[in-house]
Design a protein around this motif. Structure first.
Motif, mmCIF file in Angstrom:
data_model
loop_
_atom_site.group_PDB
_atom_site.id
_atom_site.type_symbol
_atom_site.label_atom_id
_atom_site.label_comp_id
_atom_site.label_asym_id
_atom_site.label_seq_id
_atom_site.Cartn_x
_atom_site.Cartn_y
_atom_site.Cartn_z
ATOM 1 N N MET A 8 0.888 -1.141 -0.018
ATOM 2 C CA MET A 8 -0.049 -0.066 0.087
ATOM 3 C C MET A 8 0.754 1.157 -0.106
ATOM 4 N N LYS A 10 0.610 5.040 1.183
ATOM 5 C CA LYS A 10 -0.331 5.413 2.199
ATOM 6 C C LYS A 10 -0.589 6.672 1.902
ATOM 7 N N PRO A 11 -1.708 7.486 2.752
ATOM 8 C CA PRO A 11 -2.204 8.572 2.497
ATOM 9 C C PRO A 11 -1.249 9.824 2.422
ATOM 10 N N ASP A 12 -0.126 9.500 3.422
ATOM 11 C CA ASP A 12 0.971 10.778 3.243
ATOM 12 C C ASP A 12 1.507 11.075 2.006
ATOM 13 N N ALA A 46 -10.395 0.015 7.490
ATOM 14 C CA ALA A 46 -8.981 -0.121 7.962
ATOM 15 C C ALA A 46 -9.069 -0.659 9.253
ATOM 16 N N TYR A 50 -6.317 -4.235 9.589
ATOM 17 C CA TYR A 50 -5.205 -3.932 10.502
ATOM 18 C C TYR A 50 -5.692 -4.523 11.867
ATOM 19 N N MET A 66 -5.320 5.810 8.135
ATOM 20 C CA MET A 66 -5.317 5.171 6.915
ATOM 21 C C MET A 66 -6.685 5.611 6.328
ATOM 22 N N THR A 71 -5.297 5.691 -0.746
ATOM 23 C CA THR A 71 -4.260 4.854 -0.761
ATOM 24 C C THR A 71 -4.259 4.174 -1.964
ATOM 25 N N GLU A 112 3.000 7.945 9.716
ATOM 26 C CA GLU A 112 3.158 8.436 8.170
ATOM 27 C C GLU A 112 4.207 7.976 7.776
ATOM 28 N N SER A 114 4.435 6.312 4.573
ATOM 29 C CA SER A 114 4.421 6.104 3.225
ATOM 30 C C SER A 114 4.174 4.624 2.591
ATOM 31 N N HIS A 116 3.118 0.169 3.141
ATOM 32 C CA HIS A 116 2.889 -0.985 4.019
ATOM 33 C C HIS A 116 3.325 -2.118 3.063
#
Ligand code: CMP
Length: 139
Positions: A8, A10-12, A46, A50, A66, A71, A112, A114, A116
């Motif tokens: 993934m 991630k959002p950041d 999410a 997780y 998340m 994403t 955060e 970036s 996974h």
């Protein structure tokens, strides 16, 4: 052996327009994107994805983050893909990540961070199945 792993962005990272830069690093390291889609996950998704971390003190923060933006979920294929991807990502904590790794280059913090990536074959199978059906994976 040729393996598949789940990844993934991630959002950041999507927020900073790093989707291409990160994908390029996968490709340069011999991993092939065989499935990819952009999702804005719901809190429930999410939490379910997780679930193994639900007793951890950072679980609420993780779920908030998340579900805070888009994403990119991907399946990466290649020789030794699971370990290879973990090597390319670098340590979870960006302060401990090796030079040249994605987290060293881009991560902002432990949360955060970036990207996974799956940590074992069983996790990879579960995580791929969580987001993709067989017909969406095109090798
Ligand atoms: P990831 O590989 O997505 O798996 C679980 C995530 O929890 C991990 O990356 C981190 O981003 C996050 N995480 C782990 N430890 C902490 C922490 N101490 N505080 C916030 N987030 C954390």
């Amino acid at each position: 052996a040729i393996e598949r792993t789940f990844s993934m962005i991630k959002p950041d990272a999507t927020k900073r327009n790093l989707t291409g830069a990160i994908t390029k690093i996968f490709e340069e390291n011999g991993l092939r994107v065989v499935a990819s889609k952009r999702v804005w996950m719901a809190r429930r998704e999410a939490e379910a994805f997780y679930a193994e971390h639900k007793e951890r003190p950072f679980f609420g923060e993780l779920v908030d983050f998340m579900s805070s933006g888009p994403t990119i979920v991907q399946v990466l294929e290649g020789e030794n893909a699971i370990a290879k991807n973990r090597e390319i990502m670098g340590a979870t904590n960006p302060e401990k990540a090796d030079e040249g790794t994605i987290r060293k280059l881009f991560a902002l913090s432990m949360g955060e961070n970036s990207v996974h990536g799956s940590d074992a074959p069983e996790t990879a199978a579960r995580e791929i199945g969580f987001w993709f059906s067989e017909t969406e994976i095109v090798g």
